[in-house]
Enzyme design. Sequence first.
Site, PDB file in Angstrom:
ATOM      1  N   SER A 159     -88.260  40.508  96.982  1.00 43.72           N
ATOM      2  CA  SER A 159     -87.781  41.897  96.995  1.00 43.72           C
ATOM      3  C   SER A 159     -86.616  41.961  97.981  1.00 43.72           C
ATOM      4  O   SER A 159     -86.705  42.525  99.055  1.00 43.72           O
ATOM      5  CB  SER A 159     -88.904  42.862  97.377  1.00 43.72           C
ATOM      6  OG  SER A 159     -89.251  42.763  98.724  1.00 43.72           O
ATOM      7  N   HIS A 191     -94.261  41.181  94.572  1.00 35.58           N
ATOM      8  CA  HIS A 191     -94.971  39.965  94.982  1.00 35.58           C
ATOM      9  C   HIS A 191     -96.162  39.622  94.096  1.00 35.58           C
ATOM     10  O   HIS A 191     -96.792  38.584  94.284  1.00 35.58           O
ATOM     11  CB  HIS A 191     -95.450  40.084  96.441  1.00 35.58           C
ATOM     12  CG  HIS A 191     -94.315  40.160  97.422  1.00 35.58           C
ATOM     13  ND1 HIS A 191     -94.486  40.498  98.737  1.00 35.58           N
ATOM     14  CD2 HIS A 191     -92.987  39.935  97.264  1.00 35.58           C
ATOM     15  CE1 HIS A 191     -93.311  40.470  99.357  1.00 35.58           C
ATOM     16  NE2 HIS A 191     -92.391  40.147  98.481  1.00 35.58           N
ATOM     17  N   GLU A 219     -92.810  50.380 106.602  1.00 31.06           N
ATOM     18  CA  GLU A 219     -91.542  49.665 106.364  1.00 31.06           C
ATOM     19  C   GLU A 219     -90.924  50.115 105.046  1.00 31.06           C
ATOM     20  O   GLU A 219     -91.641  50.306 104.060  1.00 31.06           O
ATOM     21  CB  GLU A 219     -91.852  48.162 106.341  1.00 31.06           C
ATOM     22  CG  GLU A 219     -90.643  47.263 106.093  1.00 31.06           C
ATOM     23  CD  GLU A 219     -91.075  45.794 105.992  1.00 31.06           C
ATOM     24  OE1 GLU A 219     -92.027  45.382 106.708  1.00 31.06           O
ATOM     25  OE2 GLU A 219     -90.480  45.061 105.183  1.00 31.06           O
ATOM     26  N   HIS A 231     -91.413  36.790 108.143  1.00 33.67           N
ATOM     27  CA  HIS A 231     -91.333  35.749 107.120  1.00 33.67           C
ATOM     28  C   HIS A 231     -90.684  36.319 105.859  1.00 33.67           C
ATOM     29  O   HIS A 231     -90.332  37.501 105.807  1.00 33.67           O
ATOM     30  CB  HIS A 231     -92.745  35.245 106.781  1.00 33.67           C
ATOM     31  CG  HIS A 231     -93.642  36.278 106.143  1.00 33.67           C
ATOM     32  ND1 HIS A 231     -94.840  35.980 105.546  1.00 33.67           N
ATOM     33  CD2 HIS A 231     -93.519  37.634 106.008  1.00 33.67           C
ATOM     34  CE1 HIS A 231     -95.411  37.064 105.079  1.00 33.67           C
ATOM     35  NE2 HIS A 231     -94.623  38.081 105.350  1.00 33.67           N
ATOM     36  N   ARG A 232     -90.558  35.496 104.819  1.00 36.78           N
ATOM     37  CA  ARG A 232     -90.185  35.946 103.483  1.00 36.78           C
ATOM     38  C   ARG A 232     -91.358  35.653 102.551  1.00 36.78           C
ATOM     39  O   ARG A 232     -92.266  34.904 102.881  1.00 36.78           O
ATOM     40  CB  ARG A 232     -88.933  35.201 102.950  1.00 36.78           C
ATOM     41  CG  ARG A 232     -87.683  35.334 103.772  1.00 36.78           C
ATOM     42  CD  ARG A 232     -87.271  36.756 104.071  1.00 36.78           C
ATOM     43  NE  ARG A 232     -87.120  37.644 102.936  1.00 36.78           N
ATOM     44  CZ  ARG A 232     -85.958  38.109 102.481  1.00 36.78           C
ATOM     45  NH1 ARG A 232     -84.831  37.727 103.065  1.00 36.78           N
ATOM     46  NH2 ARG A 232     -85.907  38.979 101.482  1.00 36.78           N
ATOM     47  N   SER A 233     -91.303  36.237 101.351  1.00 32.33           N
ATOM     48  CA  SER A 233     -92.407  35.979 100.418  1.00 32.33           C
ATOM     49  C   SER A 233     -92.418  34.513  99.968  1.00 32.33           C
ATOM     50  O   SER A 233     -93.482  33.936  99.741  1.00 32.33           O
ATOM     51  CB  SER A 233     -92.340  36.931  99.230  1.00 32.33           C
ATOM     52  OG  SER A 233     -91.053  36.940  98.664  1.00 32.33           O
ATOM     53  N   LYS A 276     -85.168  39.134 109.693  1.00 35.99           N
ATOM     54  CA  LYS A 276     -85.355  37.951 108.853  1.00 35.99           C
ATOM     55  C   LYS A 276     -84.081  37.120 108.990  1.00 35.99           C
ATOM     56  O   LYS A 276     -83.033  37.498 108.434  1.00 35.99           O
ATOM     57  CB  LYS A 276     -85.520  38.376 107.389  1.00 35.99           C
ATOM     58  CG  LYS A 276     -86.805  39.154 107.081  1.00 35.99           C
ATOM     59  CD  LYS A 276     -86.711  39.749 105.678  1.00 35.99           C
ATOM     60  CE  LYS A 276     -88.055  40.225 105.147  1.00 35.99           C
ATOM     61  NZ  LYS A 276     -87.897  41.012 103.886  1.00 35.99           N
ATOM     62  N   GLU A 321     -97.667  36.159  99.012  1.00 39.38           N
ATOM     63  CA  GLU A 321     -97.873  35.961 100.447  1.00 39.38           C
ATOM     64  C   GLU A 321     -99.342  35.729 100.800  1.00 39.38           C
ATOM     65  O   GLU A 321     -99.715  35.781 101.969  1.00 39.38           O
ATOM     66  CB  GLU A 321     -97.336  37.170 101.225  1.00 39.38           C
ATOM     67  CG  GLU A 321     -95.833  37.320 101.098  1.00 39.38           C
ATOM     68  CD  GLU A 321     -95.278  38.514 101.861  1.00 39.38           C
ATOM     69  OE1 GLU A 321     -96.066  39.287 102.449  1.00 39.38           O
ATOM     70  OE2 GLU A 321     -94.057  38.667 101.860  1.00 39.38           O
ATOM     71  N   LYS A 350     -94.390  39.710 111.414  1.00 35.87           N
ATOM     72  CA  LYS A 350     -95.037  39.879 110.113  1.00 35.87           C
ATOM     73  C   LYS A 350     -94.978  38.539 109.410  1.00 35.87           C
ATOM     74  O   LYS A 350     -93.894  38.105 109.003  1.00 35.87           O
ATOM     75  CB  LYS A 350     -94.291  40.962 109.313  1.00 35.87           C
ATOM     76  CG  LYS A 350     -94.949  41.277 107.982  1.00 35.87           C
ATOM     77  CD  LYS A 350     -94.262  42.430 107.264  1.00 35.87           C
ATOM     78  CE  LYS A 350     -93.189  41.963 106.335  1.00 35.87           C
ATOM     79  NZ  LYS A 350     -92.854  42.910 105.260  1.00 35.87           N
ATOM     80  N   ASP A 358     -95.687  48.006 103.874  1.00 33.56           N
ATOM     81  CA  ASP A 358     -94.304  47.812 103.450  1.00 33.56           C
ATOM     82  C   ASP A 358     -94.230  48.425 102.055  1.00 33.56           C
ATOM     83  O   ASP A 358     -94.752  47.853 101.087  1.00 33.56           O
ATOM     84  CB  ASP A 358     -93.918  46.333 103.422  1.00 33.56           C
ATOM     85  CG  ASP A 358     -92.465  46.143 102.967  1.00 33.56           C
ATOM     86  OD1 ASP A 358     -91.792  47.167 102.702  1.00 33.56           O
ATOM     87  OD2 ASP A 358     -92.014  44.990 102.870  1.00 33.56           O
ATOM     88  N   ASP A 415     -86.109  47.356 106.583  1.00 40.90           N
ATOM     89  CA  ASP A 415     -85.950  45.952 106.160  1.00 40.90           C
ATOM     90  C   ASP A 415     -84.737  45.887 105.238  1.00 40.90           C
ATOM     91  O   ASP A 415     -83.632  45.524 105.658  1.00 40.90           O
ATOM     92  CB  ASP A 415     -87.240  45.493 105.482  1.00 40.90           C
ATOM     93  CG  ASP A 415     -87.110  44.145 104.786  1.00 40.90           C
ATOM     94  OD1 ASP A 415     -86.129  43.430 105.041  1.00 40.90           O
ATOM     95  OD2 ASP A 415     -87.993  43.792 103.959  1.00 40.90           O
ATOM     96  N   GLN A 452     -95.856  47.530  98.124  1.00 42.24           N
ATOM     97  CA  GLN A 452     -95.778  46.059  98.152  1.00 42.24           C
ATOM     98  C   GLN A 452     -96.795  45.407  99.091  1.00 42.24           C
ATOM     99  O   GLN A 452     -97.342  44.359  98.774  1.00 42.24           O
ATOM    100  CB  GLN A 452     -94.360  45.653  98.545  1.00 42.24           C
ATOM    101  CG  GLN A 452     -94.101  44.154  98.553  1.00 42.24           C
ATOM    102  CD  GLN A 452     -92.664  43.839  98.912  1.00 42.24           C
ATOM    103  OE1 GLN A 452     -91.780  43.970  98.083  1.00 42.24           O
ATOM    104  NE2 GLN A 452     -92.428  43.437 100.141  1.00 42.24           N
ATOM    105  N   GLU A 453     -96.993  46.017 100.284  1.00 38.65           N
ATOM    106  CA  GLU A 453     -97.864  45.353 101.264  1.00 38.65           C
ATOM    107  C   GLU A 453     -98.704  46.369 102.045  1.00 38.65           C
ATOM    108  O   GLU A 453     -98.162  47.340 102.564  1.00 38.65           O
ATOM    109  CB  GLU A 453     -97.023  44.560 102.281  1.00 38.65           C
ATOM    110  CG  GLU A 453     -96.164  43.484 101.641  1.00 38.65           C
ATOM    111  CD  GLU A 453     -95.101  42.927 102.575  1.00 38.65           C
ATOM    112  OE1 GLU A 453     -95.261  42.992 103.810  1.00 38.65           O
ATOM    113  OE2 GLU A 453     -94.081  42.411 102.047  1.00 38.65           O
TER     114      GLU A 453
HETATM  115  C1  LIG Z   1     -91.378  39.820 103.239  1.00 38.16           C
HETATM  116  C2  LIG Z   1     -90.872  40.657 102.323  1.00 38.16           C
HETATM  117  O1  LIG Z   1     -90.689  40.272 101.052  1.00 38.16           O
HETATM  118  P1  LIG Z   1     -89.452  39.430 100.502  1.00 38.16           P
HETATM  119  O2  LIG Z   1     -89.392  38.177 101.322  1.00 38.16           O
HETATM  120  O3  LIG Z   1     -89.801  39.212  99.084  1.00 38.16           O
HETATM  121  O4  LIG Z   1     -88.234  40.262 100.735  1.00 38.16           O
HETATM  122  C3  LIG Z   1     -90.518  42.036 102.662  1.00 38.16           C
HETATM  123  O5  LIG Z   1     -90.059  42.785 101.793  1.00 38.16           O
HETATM  124  O6  LIG Z   1     -90.662  42.437 103.810  1.00 38.16           O
HETATM  125 MG   LIG Z   2     -89.962  44.503 103.377  1.00 43.68          MG
END
Ligand SMILES: C=C(OP(=O)(O)O)C(=O)O
Ligand SMILES: [Mg+2]
Length: 401
Positions: free
Chosen positions: A42, A146, A275, A355-357, A327, A196, A378, A232, A302, A154-155
């Site tokens: 995303s 995800h 987020e 992190h990233r997904s 990130k 994730e 995170k 998120d 983000d 998403q989270e």
């Molecule tokens: C970790 C995330 O997902 P993605 O790495 O897919 O952007 C996020 O959106 O915060």
């Molecule tokens: Mg995000």
Amino acid sequence: MTLITDVRLRRTLDSRGNPTVEADVLTESGGFGRAAAPSGASTGEYEAVERPPSEAIAAAREHAVPRLVGEAYAGNQREVDAVLRGADGTDDFSEIGANSAVAISMAAAKAGADVLGAPLFQHLGGTFRGENFPIPLGNVVGGGEHAADATDIQEFLAAPVGAPSVEDAVFANAAVHETVADLLEERDIPCGKGDEGAWAPSIDDAEAFEIVDEAVSLVAEEVGFDIEFGLDVAAAEMYDAESGTYEYSDGSRDTDEQIEYIADLVDEYDLVYVEDPLDENDYDAFAELTNRVGDETLVCGDDLFVTNTDRLREGIDRGAANSILIKPNQIGTLTDAFDAIELAIENGYDPVVSHRSGETEDTTIAHLAVATDAPFIKTGAVGGERTAKLNELIRIADDAT
Ligand SMILES: C=C(OP(=O)(O)O)C(=O)O
Ligand SMILES: [Mg+2]
């Protein structure tokens, strides 16, 4: 001694089974650093550009490697990263790819630390780094980009805000993850996991709120410290710019309704973290929501900020959010990520290193969070590429005491 003598680049696998860029940096006195780029699903519209790994590697070999080898010092991170920017020659790393750039940047930092014989967090943070450890936000239920056929949001992130140590916090998040599975089973809801490692059941957001709320309460009671939760929303992924509405499975919300909805969720569930509750182009709506709930919760950008100091400055000027996700691969170098963290802290924004997904075994973000005294990280709750960072945090804390 930290003069770079070789930079090797290769394609390796990430946690989704996609290729990514891994870099090795070697120095004159035998220093060695290895790092790999993560990858988002995303992704924000304004992120630095990730190129297909084979193209990114070829371009970095042509443009960046000759300017680093025999020329730059791994111990001088700002110099290494300036060389990467100069070699790329664009604003968004579209020539060598942010994936090559971030892998080299992080590998150089590790090589610099190796020469010093210091852990990476010490090299990055120096003697005067803070004494604190970040609270891990652990993804326990999720959907969005995800996982298919799961929640719209998403989270759902466990936040063990009362944990006495990073180790207690990490184990608490894993316990919430396990408790969620028990509660899903009690309700006869089958489910797999998303990218994730979070549970990705085919339920609506309302039911996910009930389950996560119950899971954090049960685990908090068990461990004897406060565990809250956050989200998120990744709202840019559900925003339809033509209609100006956020598209949920059960209907649409316009921007005012979305602000109202999120503010109500913050109140109802005492959310400590929200987020990307709004679209990545809507600073005004972010500002309005921050105005309403910013004293009670972190409103984190983000996709809004993409670890970019120009976008963060705009947010600061307009009162949008009170927290920024960091990130390194969104912006391309550790220097840029550091600068974003510093700017955030100077302006009262909480940085959340993330992190990233799509991830690798790389642990750089754990060191970055400790080095910069970031209050949150995170990086998931379970799964090898996630526990790589969580276990590294436990080791850092163990070594530091
Ligand atoms: C970790 C995330 O997902 P993605 O790495 O897919 O952007 C996020 O959106 O915060
Ligand atoms: Mg995000």
